[in-house]
Motif scaffolding. Structure first.
Motif, PDB file in Angstrom:
ATOM      1  N   ASN A 144     -25.300  11.853  -8.283  1.00 20.31           N
ATOM      2  CA  ASN A 144     -24.376  12.601  -9.112  1.00 20.31           C
ATOM      3  C   ASN A 144     -22.999  11.945  -9.178  1.00 20.31           C
ATOM      4  OD1 ASN A 144     -24.735  14.713 -10.767  1.00 20.31           O
ATOM      5  ND2 ASN A 144     -24.363  16.313  -9.252  1.00 20.31           N
ATOM      6  N   GLU A 145     -22.777  10.949  -8.306  1.00 23.62           N
ATOM      7  CA  GLU A 145     -21.471  10.320  -8.229  1.00 23.62           C
ATOM      8  C   GLU A 145     -21.197   9.471  -9.467  1.00 23.62           C
ATOM      9  OE1 GLU A 145     -19.319   7.001  -5.456  1.00 23.62           O
ATOM     10  OE2 GLU A 145     -20.822   8.297  -4.567  1.00 23.62           O
ATOM     11  N   LYS A 146     -20.014   9.641 -10.026  1.00 21.79           N
ATOM     12  CA  LYS A 146     -19.621   8.890 -11.210  1.00 21.79           C
ATOM     13  C   LYS A 146     -19.265   7.456 -10.809  1.00 21.79           C
ATOM     14  CE  LYS A 146     -16.317   9.033 -14.978  1.00 21.79           C
ATOM     15  NZ  LYS A 146     -15.150   9.707 -15.533  1.00 21.79           N
ATOM     16  N   LEU A 147     -19.655   6.493 -11.632  1.00 24.31           N
ATOM     17  CA  LEU A 147     -19.309   5.112 -11.346  1.00 24.31           C
ATOM     18  C   LEU A 147     -17.803   4.916 -11.519  1.00 24.31           C
ATOM     19  CD1 LEU A 147     -22.189   3.220 -13.149  1.00 24.31           C
ATOM     20  CD2 LEU A 147     -21.899   3.587 -10.719  1.00 24.31           C
ATOM     21  N   LYS A 148     -17.196   4.217 -10.582  1.00 24.73           N
ATOM     22  CA  LYS A 148     -15.758   4.004 -10.612  1.00 24.73           C
ATOM     23  C   LYS A 148     -15.452   2.673 -11.272  1.00 24.73           C
ATOM     24  CE  LYS A 148     -15.018   6.829  -6.616  1.00 24.73           C
ATOM     25  NZ  LYS A 148     -14.389   7.031  -5.345  1.00 24.73           N
ATOM     26  N   ARG A 149     -14.338   2.633 -12.004  1.00 25.70           N
ATOM     27  CA  ARG A 149     -13.941   1.402 -12.673  1.00 25.70           C
ATOM     28  C   ARG A 149     -13.421   0.393 -11.652  1.00 25.70           C
ATOM     29  NH1 ARG A 149      -9.816   2.190 -17.253  1.00 25.70           N
ATOM     30  NH2 ARG A 149      -8.709   3.396 -15.692  1.00 25.70           N
ATOM     31  N   THR A 150     -13.791  -0.858 -11.838  1.00 23.37           N
ATOM     32  CA  THR A 150     -13.273  -1.931 -10.999  1.00 23.37           C
ATOM     33  C   THR A 150     -12.631  -2.976 -11.883  1.00 23.37           C
ATOM     34  OG1 THR A 150     -15.358  -3.130 -11.045  1.00 23.37           O
ATOM     35  CG2 THR A 150     -15.029  -1.595  -9.217  1.00 23.37           C
ATOM     36  N   LEU A 151     -11.532  -3.544 -11.403  1.00 23.05           N
ATOM     37  CA  LEU A 151     -10.821  -4.601 -12.095  1.00 23.05           C
ATOM     38  C   LEU A 151     -10.497  -5.686 -11.084  1.00 23.05           C
ATOM     39  CD1 LEU A 151      -8.236  -2.455 -14.101  1.00 23.05           C
ATOM     40  CD2 LEU A 151     -10.286  -3.529 -15.025  1.00 23.05           C
ATOM     41  N   SER A 152     -10.237  -6.879 -11.559  1.00 23.99           N
ATOM     42  CA  SER A 152      -9.813  -7.951 -10.665  1.00 23.99           C
ATOM     43  C   SER A 152      -8.558  -8.584 -11.233  1.00 23.99           C
ATOM     44  CB  SER A 152     -10.917  -8.991 -10.493  1.00 23.99           C
ATOM     45  OG  SER A 152     -11.296  -9.494 -11.749  1.00 23.99           O
ATOM     46  N   GLY A 153      -7.659  -8.944 -10.334  1.00 19.78           N
ATOM     47  CA  GLY A 153      -6.395  -9.518 -10.764  1.00 19.78           C
ATOM     48  C   GLY A 153      -5.662 -10.156  -9.607  1.00 19.78           C
ATOM     49  N   ARG A 154      -4.469 -10.671  -9.907  1.00 17.66           N
ATOM     50  CA  ARG A 154      -3.671 -11.399  -8.934  1.00 17.66           C
ATOM     51  C   ARG A 154      -2.541 -10.519  -8.404  1.00 17.66           C
ATOM     52  NH1 ARG A 154      -4.477 -16.110  -7.433  1.00 17.66           N
ATOM     53  NH2 ARG A 154      -5.815 -16.563  -9.194  1.00 17.66           N
ATOM     54  N   VAL A 155      -2.318 -10.577  -7.082  1.00 16.97           N
ATOM     55  CA  VAL A 155      -1.237  -9.817  -6.454  1.00 16.97           C
ATOM     56  C   VAL A 155       0.088 -10.489  -6.807  1.00 16.97           C
ATOM     57  CG1 VAL A 155      -0.230  -9.073  -4.263  1.00 16.97           C
ATOM     58  CG2 VAL A 155      -2.701  -9.040  -4.566  1.00 16.97           C
ATOM     59  N   THR A 156       1.005  -9.707  -7.404  1.00 16.54           N
ATOM     60  CA  THR A 156       2.307 -10.257  -7.784  1.00 16.54           C
ATOM     61  C   THR A 156       3.429  -9.770  -6.875  1.00 16.54           C
ATOM     62  OG1 THR A 156       2.644  -8.481  -9.382  1.00 16.54           O
ATOM     63  CG2 THR A 156       1.664 -10.518 -10.192  1.00 16.54           C
ATOM     64  N   SER A 157       3.221  -8.669  -6.151  1.00 22.66           N
ATOM     65  CA  SER A 157       4.251  -8.157  -5.253  1.00 22.66           C
ATOM     66  C   SER A 157       3.606  -7.397  -4.110  1.00 22.66           C
ATOM     67  CB  SER A 157       5.201  -7.226  -6.016  1.00 22.66           C
ATOM     68  OG  SER A 157       6.089  -6.584  -5.137  1.00 22.66           O
ATOM     69  N   ASN A 158       4.149  -7.602  -2.901  1.00 25.05           N
ATOM     70  CA  ASN A 158       3.683  -6.847  -1.734  1.00 25.05           C
ATOM     71  C   ASN A 158       4.877  -6.307  -0.939  1.00 25.05           C
ATOM     72  OD1 ASN A 158       4.612  -9.218  -0.661  1.00 25.05           O
ATOM     73  ND2 ASN A 158       2.825  -9.617   0.595  1.00 25.05           N
ATOM     74  N   LYS A 159       5.982  -6.059  -1.613  1.00 20.18           N
ATOM     75  CA  LYS A 159       7.205  -5.635  -0.934  1.00 20.18           C
ATOM     76  C   LYS A 159       7.179  -4.177  -0.511  1.00 20.18           C
ATOM     77  CE  LYS A 159      10.126  -9.065  -3.091  1.00 20.18           C
ATOM     78  NZ  LYS A 159      11.311  -9.332  -3.870  1.00 20.18           N
ATOM     79  N   MET A 160       6.321  -3.375  -1.135  1.00 20.41           N
ATOM     80  CA  MET A 160       6.244  -1.959  -0.772  1.00 20.41           C
ATOM     81  C   MET A 160       5.317  -1.779   0.426  1.00 20.41           C
ATOM     82  SD  MET A 160       5.904  -0.472  -4.625  1.00 20.41           S
ATOM     83  CE  MET A 160       4.939  -1.848  -5.203  1.00 20.41           C
ATOM     84  N   ASN A 161       5.517  -0.682   1.156  1.00 18.13           N
ATOM     85  CA  ASN A 161       4.683  -0.399   2.320  1.00 18.13           C
ATOM     86  C   ASN A 161       3.341   0.173   1.861  1.00 18.13           C
ATOM     87  OD1 ASN A 161       3.929  -0.096   4.970  1.00 18.13           O
ATOM     88  ND2 ASN A 161       4.854   1.908   5.161  1.00 18.13           N
ATOM     89  N   LYS A 162       2.239  -0.472   2.266  1.00 17.30           N
ATOM     90  CA  LYS A 162       0.864  -0.060   1.949  1.00 17.30           C
ATOM     91  C   LYS A 162       0.569  -0.046   0.450  1.00 17.30           C
ATOM     92  CE  LYS A 162       0.097   2.572   6.122  1.00 17.30           C
ATOM     93  NZ  LYS A 162      -0.389   3.822   6.694  1.00 17.30           N
ATOM     94  N   THR A 163       1.316  -0.825  -0.332  1.00 22.68           N
ATOM     95  CA  THR A 163       1.098  -0.893  -1.780  1.00 22.68           C
ATOM     96  C   THR A 163       1.300  -2.327  -2.242  1.00 22.68           C
ATOM     97  OG1 THR A 163       1.975   1.342  -2.012  1.00 22.68           O
ATOM     98  CG2 THR A 163       1.811   0.048  -4.009  1.00 22.68           C
TER      99      THR A 163
END
Length: 87
Positions: free
Chosen positions: A3-22
């Motif tokens: 019954n679980e809905k398929l979740k969308r997946t995307l791929s890309g490049r990390v441009t910033s990691n300055k935020m905590n846990k984001t």
């Protein structure tokens, strides 16, 4: 069949990691112009949850849609496809 809905997946490049846990992930897609036939690159940035702060700028990652975690964050990083040290 589940019954679980398929979740969308995307791929890309990390441009910033300055935020905590984001991390900010830039996802680019190529589409063909309807009239002229030329390929155009469209891009969009997504904020994705990185629980262990392990991804750095330049990493190519896969993100999956999840429930909203904050005002701008409703994606989660699932795996590292390639890192910036290999490129």
């Amino acid at each position: 069949m589940t019954n679980e809905k398929l979740k969308r997946t995307l791929s890309g490049r990390v441009t910033s990691n300055k935020m905590n846990k984001t991390v900010t992930v830039l996802v680019e897609r190529r589409l063909k112009h309807p009239l002229y036939g030329k390929f155009i690159t469209r891009s969009k940035k997504y904020h994705a949850h990185d629980d262990s702060n392990q991804f750095s700028i330049g990493d190519f990652v896969q993100i999956v849609e999840c429930k909203p975690l904050s005002k701008t964050k409703s994606w989660m990083v699932t795996k590292l496809l390639t890192d910036e040290s290999n490129t």
